[in-house]
Every structure is written in C-alpha cells, then in structure tokens.
Enzyme design. Structure first.
Site, PDB file in Angstrom:
ATOM      1  N   ASP A  59       0.872  -1.149   0.000  1.00  0.00           N
ATOM      2  CA  ASP A  59       0.000   0.000   0.000  1.00  0.00           C
ATOM      3  C   ASP A  59       0.925   1.219   0.000  1.00  0.00           C
ATOM      4  O   ASP A  59       2.108   1.111   0.332  1.00  0.00           O
ATOM      5  CB  ASP A  59      -0.935  -0.012   1.214  1.00  0.00           C
ATOM      6  CG  ASP A  59      -2.157   0.853   0.952  1.00  0.00           C
ATOM      7  OD1 ASP A  59      -3.200   0.635   1.602  1.00  0.00           O
ATOM      8  OD2 ASP A  59      -2.069   1.747   0.085  1.00  0.00           O
TER       9      ASP A  59
HETATM   10  C1  GLC Z   1      -4.317   4.253  -0.452  1.00  0.00           C
HETATM   11  C2  GLC Z   1      -5.175   3.036  -0.206  1.00  0.00           C
HETATM   12  C3  GLC Z   1      -5.078   2.023  -1.299  1.00  0.00           C
HETATM   13  C4  GLC Z   1      -4.847   2.745  -2.600  1.00  0.00           C
HETATM   14  C5  GLC Z   1      -3.459   3.338  -2.541  1.00  0.00           C
HETATM   15  C6  GLC Z   1      -3.114   4.183  -3.770  1.00  0.00           C
HETATM   16  O1  GLC Z   1      -3.831   4.783   0.709  1.00  0.00           O
HETATM   17  O2  GLC Z   1      -5.050   2.388   1.049  1.00  0.00           O
HETATM   18  O3  GLC Z   1      -6.300   1.280  -1.308  1.00  0.00           O
HETATM   19  O4  GLC Z   1      -4.949   1.844  -3.695  1.00  0.00           O
HETATM   20  O5  GLC Z   1      -3.266   4.120  -1.372  1.00  0.00           O
HETATM   21  O6  GLC Z   1      -3.888   5.339  -3.800  1.00  0.00           O
END
Ligand code: GLC
Length: 686
Positions: free
Chosen positions: A237
């Site tokens: 993430d």
């Molecule tokens: C965010 C989310 C994730 C997302 C990623 C990119 O914080 O937790 O679901 O795909 O970052 O934006």
C-alpha cells in the site's frame, strides 16, 4: 498461451542483462503511480491506478496534483458493496470487465482493486469499497470480478492483505487475530483469488500479529507464497513499507508511497547500499524482479507481444453498470406503497440531500472523475418527463464539499487524526441554523404542497464513508432522524430511500415507515436505476450483503472484540463476525444478512440433495411481476453455534413460472443444509 515455466525462463533471460540499478528501478515507485522500467531492454514501467469504482483521475508524476485534463473522465462503477448486493456472479464478472477494459483504455497495467476486506464493523470508513461481512459471498463474487478485469490484459490487485478492517490508526495499528479466525474469515477471499490466478495482491497498511503486512515474512512469504503458491506480484500500500531488510526478506515486490522522494524509498538507494555492502543478497532482489517480469508477460507487455487496447466511456459499459445498479437495490420494507403508481399530472416531492447529490468524487483513493452521475432527482425527472411535477427540497445538508481536494493523499499518512473536520463533529451555529431552515422548509412543503407522492432520499455520503476515517457510531447524521419523524407524522405513506456505504440506526422512524429501499453508492447510473425501481420498471432483487444491526452493541466487533483502537486491536470475537454472532446469540437485527424483498412473491419447493454438493429445488413466482430471486444455502459451522453461507443462486423467474434450480454448495454429503431467502428466513432443511 505460454506456461509459467516459459515465462520464468524468458524472465531470467532478461534479468541476466539487467544492471543492479535497473533491477532496483523495477521494485519501487519512480512516480506516484508508476515504476521506472528498463527502456534499454524495452521493459516499460508498471502503471498503476486506483480503484474498485473505476479508473482514478491522473495526477502529476511526482505530486498530488490532478492533471486536470478532460481525458480522464471515466465510467463510475457501483461500489463493491453494491456489486455484492446483487448476489449475481455474472454481474460481478461484467463489473470487472468494465473496470479492466476502462483501465486498459486509460493505458494502465494494474487496477488497484477489488477491495475484499471483511466488514467486521459498520463503522469502518472504507466498507463501501468492500463486498460483505461474509467471506463466502465475498469469495464467490471476487473471483469472477478479477477474471473480468484480467481478460483485458490488466492486472487486478486484490486488497488489502490482510485483516485491514478499520481506518483508525491504519498505518500502525497491530491487528491481533488468531490463525483459525484468519483461515475462516479474513483469508478466504484472498485465497480464492490467488487460486483463480489473480496477478497481484496489495499488502495492507496495518500490522497483523506484530508484523507490518507490507513487509511481513509470515503473510507474504509463508502464507501467500509458500502455503498458497502465489507467484504474482505483491505491491505495498502507498507508504506501507518501513524497513529495507524486512521488505527484502518478505514477499513484497514493489514499494509504492505517497511521497516524491522516490530514490529514498526503502527499496531504492537504501536497498542498493545494503546489496553493495553484502548485507542483503542480490538473489532476493532478483526474485522480486522475476515476479514483475512474469506478470508483465501475462499482461503481454514484453517482447513486442500484441496486447488488448481497451476503451472507456462506452455505451455498453454504461448499460452494464445500469444493470448492476438495478440489481443492487435492496427493498427492505414495502407495505403496499411500492412500486409507485404515478399518473399524468401528479406531483412528486423529493426530500433529502442525497436525492440531488453526486458521490463519485469522494471517499478517498476510490474517488472517480465520473463522465456523469445520474442523481435520483435526475433519474425520476428524466423518466417522468413533462407530464409530472418533480420538486426537490434538501430537507437537510451535510457539510461536505462536492469535490474532494486531490492533494489529501499527500498528507494522508501524516495527520492520522480522523477526518472529523468533514463530518458532524464540525458544529457551528451557522450550520445548525441553516439546517433548521431546511427542516422547516421541507415540513412546510409537505404540509402545503399538495403532493401526490413524497419520497425521502437520505443516508450517508463520503464525509461519513471515507478512507482514513471511521464513524463514531451508527447514528443518521445531519438531523435526518428528527426530520424523518416529523415528515412521517404528516405523510405516513412517504417512501424512504437510504443511500450509503454502511448501515445506520433507524430508530424510531423505522416503525412508522411503510416503504424502505437501501442503495449503496451505485455508480453513474444509480439515480436512473433507483427511479426504475421506484416506478416498478425494474423489480428489485438485491439482497443485503451485511447485517443491519438494531444497535452497535449487537455487532460482535463492539460487544466482544475491539474496534477503532489505536496501537492494538484484538479480534476477540474470533469467527463470530456479522450474522454469525447474531445467529450464535439469537440476536435479531433490523434486517438480516441475505434479506431483500421483491414486488412479486416466490415459493421454494421440492428441495433435494443431488450428489455430493448439489442442491436442486423448484422456485415458483406466485406474484404478478417477473422477478429475480436469490436462493441461499447455509450449513452449520463446525462449532455448531451458527449456520454460514455455503451456496447461492440467482434466477429470473417469470410470473406464474416454476423453475428448477440447481445450486453448487460448499458442503460434504453428510452436512445438513438450510435453504432460504436470508439467513433468518430458512424454508427447508435437508
Ligand atoms: C491508499 C489506499 C489504497 C490505494 C493506494 C493508492 O492509501 O489504502 O487502497 O490503492 O493508497 O492510492
């Protein structure tokens, strides 16, 4: 179709030619949503995009500033909870196919979805991005969804692995779950996706039993790769990796983050230094690059292979999304009010901000720059046309801003305090005064407007349902409760429609409500779908993928377990999540898991066991309208404390027709089965 071994051999041949710097460029973001690739060897970078509801708008490569062109208006899908409410595996596949084709059409290689975390509490801000409280319903829908995405040479990325079920302290909270509960509740959807060939998995922000998920040897190596045999790509993430050595020892392949210091990421220069000093073996890096090169081959990104081109904003996508939206709407109450019989010249009053509100651009990373979004007010007005009067009063107002500030993600990992500033907590007298005016205006209109039909459309929005935020309780915000009580006292025949990502408490107005519909954030065609259901052009067939608790204490995450804690959160309720706890403790919810009414009636008969894992039965439509029915099959959990979903099937049955239905069940021959139309409406046992 090349086999895995051939992919690996070809990947190894490329790997041999790569320098250390080139390998390292493959395993960390060199832009907010892209990795570097190796142009010298015709290896492109991997281009990522959110999310489960569509292809997110484009940002500048190195800052959270939207590019702002007209190029990235896209189709806005019903959220994953809405897809779950259809209980329709074909529509799950169709949704994935729209998302995959749109992602390819936008030139993306990986779409960061679907979200499959279990809805353990009704307060989690991201529940709208997830399917259900039940692992079986989730797994049965997520597999066709993923196949729909990946047939467009785009990688789905199932997230967030694992046990990411609250937003409070989401980066650092240590989720404590026993192994058996992980296997029973929190792993199954991920496991099925891996077995179905998902190309990518996203690690969760939180810790699980002491290890950060994005660099956990237990989760990413021992479970995901060694035990389940996952050979795809694990992406972090954004900001989920914290330590170079842990990351290299774990199964993570690509580190992404929200900051622009790309060369300082754990898996960038710090990794190079550790490899050059001999502290970390380059072999570990090679493993990661091989996973990425194999995924690229699966997406036909290498060796000049022909690749699907995709397209977005097509009419066929809009038609598919309308069908999903129509089948996701859940009819919870109907005492001879719906469908509305609206005659020419009649006057209709819509009350409630959600009648006129668009939701696409909120919620966090799932935000969508929708080509359009039909609101319920538009939907009804478009259909009823000039022969009827459709009026609207807000009745209440949230304090949301229409367009979420796109830079929110830049600091989303820094200021972890709940986004309370966007919600009810912001009490200022101005707002309260304005709300009273809106309330009084609605009452006046209903009393004096001589309307033939009154429809309340309220609920939640992405102030309440958003990433990085958990609600404090299930209360219906913005003074809607008081408004509903007053309105229903004047118009007891008023139809109530609630729109949201999480259940809300319905006391005391639910007892005086004769007609109630529930709609999750339902995409660009949601308003049209709702209008069609209200007017009887579509017979509602949605079934709730969640339990509607009477009070928060009826939810095990709050009565037995912990939720919303900082630092550590203990899942003491173990496998008694959602309806399982209600069943085990004989607690009646307002509306049960799997519940949903129709404008017609169905009868189940001739229930028989056929072979090891097939149930056959007949379903008769005894009403006056064609309709779709979901037959649900449950079995006892091994603890004997509750029954759990183990099979379902949805069929269109014309009025008067009796249809033979066969349902594949996940049960052994000696297990007793319970057949019904919700977990609390069992009509046969075999
Ligand atoms: C965010 C989310 C994730 C997302 C990623 C990119 O914080 O937790 O679901 O795909 O970052 O934006």
């Amino acid at each position: 179709m090349m086999g895995q071994n051939e992919y690996i051999e070809k990947a190894k041949s490329l790997l041999k030619e790569m320098s250390l710097d080139e390998k390292i460029g493959m395993v960390h973001g060199s832009e907010l949503f892209k990795t570097a690739g190796v142009p010298r060897l015709n290896i492109p970078g991997v281009s990522f995009s959110d999310g489960p509801c569509g292809v997110r708008q484009d940002f500048e490569p190195d800052r959270w500033c939207a590019k702002g062109t007209s190029q990235d208006y896209v189709s806005y899908l019903p959220c994953n909870s809405a897809i779950a409410a259809t209980w329709n595996t074909k529509l799950a596949e169709a949704s994935g196919s729209v998302l995959g084709e749109e992602a390819r059409g936008r030139g993306k290689d990986m779409i960061l979805g679907p979200g499959v975390n279990i809805k353990r509490s009704p307060l989690c801000g991201r529940n709208f991005e997830y399917f259900s409280e039940d692992p079986y319903l989730t797994r049965k829908l997520v597999v066709p969804f993923i196949k729909g995405v990946q047939k467009w040479d785009v990688s789905a990325c199932i997230k967030h692995f694992a046990a990411n079920n609250q937003e409070t302290d989401r980066l650092f909270v240590d989720t404590k779950v026993d192994e058996e509960t992980l296997e029973e509740i929190y792993y199954p959807a991920f496991y099925d996706a891996v077995k179905a060939g998902v190309y990518s998995v996203m690690g969760a922000y939180n810790k699980l039993n002491g290890e950060h998920c994005c660099q956990s040897e237990t989760q990413l190596t021992k479970v995901l790769r060694d035990k389940w045999g996952f050979d795809g790509v694990v992406v972090s993430d954004w900001g989920g990796v914290h330590d170079t050595k842990c990351a290299l020892e774990s199964g993570i392949d690509i580190e992404m983050n929200v900051t622009d210091n790309f060369d300082e990421y754990c898996m960038a220069n710090p990794l190079k230094e550790k490899i050059e000093s001999g502290e970390i073996s380059e072999d570990k890096l090679d493993e990661k690059v091989l996973h990425i090169l194999v995924m690229m081959q699966r997406l036909h990104m290498l060796f000049g292979e022909e690749r699907k081109s995709g397209s977005y904003n097509t009419i066929s996508h809009q038609k598919s999304l309308l069908e999903v939206a129509e089948e996701s709407i859940v009819l919870l109450k109907n005492e001879n009010v719906l469908p509305l019989d609206i005659k020419p010249k009649e006057r209709i009053l819509l009350i409630g901000e959600n009648a006129n509100k668009m939701h696409a651009s909120g919620g966090g990373s799932a935000e969508i720059k929708a080509l359009y979004e039909i609101t319920p007010l538009q939907g009804l007005s478009m259909i009823l046309g000039g022969n009827n009067t459709v009026d609207y009063v807000a009745g209440y107002c949230s304090n949301t801003s229409e367009i979420q500030d796109s830079s929110w993600q830049a600091t989303s990992l820094v200021n972890q305090e709940n986004a309370a500033s966007n919600t009810e907590d912001v009490k200022n007298q101005e707002l309260m005064k304005y709300r009273k005016e809106l309330h009084d205006e609605a009452i006046f209109k209903v009393k004096n407007g001589k309307y033939d039909h009154v429809i309340f459309i309220g609920g939640l929005n992405h102030d309440e349902d958003q990433e990085g935020y958990d609600r404090k309780d299930m209360s219906l915000p913005y003074g809607q409760k008081e408004l509903l009580v007053d309105l229903l006292s004047i118009r007891p025949d008023m139809t109530v429609v609630m729109i949201g990502g999480n259940p809300i408490s319905m006391d005391p107005w639910i007892d005086d409500t004769k007609a109630l519909l529930w709609m999750f954030y339902n995409g660009m065609e949601g308003g049209r779908a709702l209008a069609e259901v209200l007017l009887g052009r579509v017979n509602p067939s949605g079934k709730s993928p969640i339990s509607f608790y009477k009070k928060l204490e009826d939810c095990s995450a709050h009565s037995l377990g912990e939720f919303g804690c900082e630092g550590e959160v203990n899942y003491k309720e173990k496998d008694e999540v959602g309806y399982r706890y209600l069943e085990a403790n004989k607690i009646k919810p307002l509306f049960s898991f799997g519940y949903g009414l129709s404008y017609t009636d169905f009868e189940i008969s001739d229930v028989r066991r056929e072979g090891e894992n097939v149930v056959s039965l007949k379903v008769k439509n005894t009403g006056k309208m064609d309709g779709k029915e979901v037959v649900e099959v449950y079995k006892k959990h091994k603890s004997n404390k509750y029954i759990k979903l183990c099979g379902f099937d949805k069929e269109l049955i014309s009025c008067g027709e009796t249809k033979e239905v066969k349902i594949q069940v996940d049960a052994t021959r000696d297990e007793k089965l319970y057949i019904g139309t919700s977990v609390d409406d069992i009509v046969a046992e075999i």
